[in-house]
Design a protein around this motif. Structure first.
Motif, mmCIF file in Angstrom:
data_model
loop_
_atom_site.group_PDB
_atom_site.id
_atom_site.type_symbol
_atom_site.label_atom_id
_atom_site.label_comp_id
_atom_site.label_asym_id
_atom_site.label_seq_id
_atom_site.Cartn_x
_atom_site.Cartn_y
_atom_site.Cartn_z
ATOM 1 N N TRP A 19 0.358 7.673 1.931
ATOM 2 C CA TRP A 19 -0.779 6.745 2.016
ATOM 3 C C TRP A 19 -2.070 7.497 2.318
ATOM 4 N N ARG A 20 -2.036 8.464 3.232
ATOM 5 C CA ARG A 20 -3.243 9.255 3.536
ATOM 6 C C ARG A 20 -3.715 10.025 2.310
ATOM 7 N N LYS A 55 -5.200 7.590 -0.226
ATOM 8 C CA LYS A 55 -6.556 7.187 0.158
ATOM 9 C C LYS A 55 -7.564 8.282 -0.164
ATOM 10 N N ASP A 56 -7.189 9.534 0.058
ATOM 11 C CA ASP A 56 -8.077 10.646 -0.279
ATOM 12 C C ASP A 56 -8.360 10.687 -1.778
ATOM 13 N N CYS A 57 -7.344 10.424 -2.591
ATOM 14 C CA CYS A 57 -7.534 10.398 -4.049
ATOM 15 C C CYS A 57 -8.471 9.260 -4.445
ATOM 16 N N MET A 58 -8.295 8.102 -3.816
ATOM 17 C CA MET A 58 -9.144 6.953 -4.142
ATOM 18 C C MET A 58 -10.593 7.195 -3.738
ATOM 19 N N ALA A 59 -10.825 8.025 -2.718
ATOM 20 C CA ALA A 59 -12.183 8.295 -2.247
ATOM 21 C C ALA A 59 -13.036 8.968 -3.307
ATOM 22 N N ARG A 76 0.825 -1.221 0.000
ATOM 23 C CA ARG A 76 0.000 0.000 0.000
ATOM 24 C C ARG A 76 0.853 1.262 0.000
ATOM 25 N N ASN A 129 -13.272 2.855 -3.794
ATOM 26 C CA ASN A 129 -13.614 2.993 -2.375
ATOM 27 C C ASN A 129 -13.367 1.732 -1.558
ATOM 28 N N ARG A 159 -9.793 1.225 -0.158
ATOM 29 C CA ARG A 159 -9.291 2.098 0.904
ATOM 30 C C ARG A 159 -9.306 1.415 2.260
ATOM 31 N N THR A 160 -10.152 0.400 2.417
ATOM 32 C CA THR A 160 -10.324 -0.201 3.737
ATOM 33 C C THR A 160 -9.955 -1.685 3.786
ATOM 34 N N ALA A 185 1.578 4.122 -2.890
ATOM 35 C CA ALA A 185 1.295 5.519 -2.554
ATOM 36 C C ALA A 185 2.524 6.386 -2.788
#
Length: 69
Positions: free
Chosen positions: A26-27, A30-34, A9, A40, A43-44, A13
């Motif tokens: 990574w943060r 994840k925001d881009c993937m949201a 991951r 989505n 992300r989890t 990133a």
């Protein structure tokens, strides 16, 4: 050029955001993937790696990152 393969991951990133530290990358990743409903669920995930099919889906939505120094 980055190839479709299995990536960690934070490794993936940092390919997208090479000039910031791993956790911040990574943060931000994840925001881009949201922004993409198809990404989505990624992300989890509890795994720490993305499978090649998941990487292909990420590349299709976010674009293939280019490696720059």
């Amino acid at each position: 050029m980055v190839t479709v393969a299995s990536y960690g991951r934070m490794e993936l990133a940092q390919i997208y955001f090479p000039h910031i530290c791993g956790r911040a990358a990574w943060r931000k990743f994840k925001d881009c993937m949201a922004e993409y409903p198809e990404l989505n669920p990624l992300r989890t995930i509890s795994r720490r790696t993305f499978l090649p099919l998941e990487v292909e889906c990420i590349f299709r939505n976010l674009g293939v990152p280019s490696i720059r120094a």
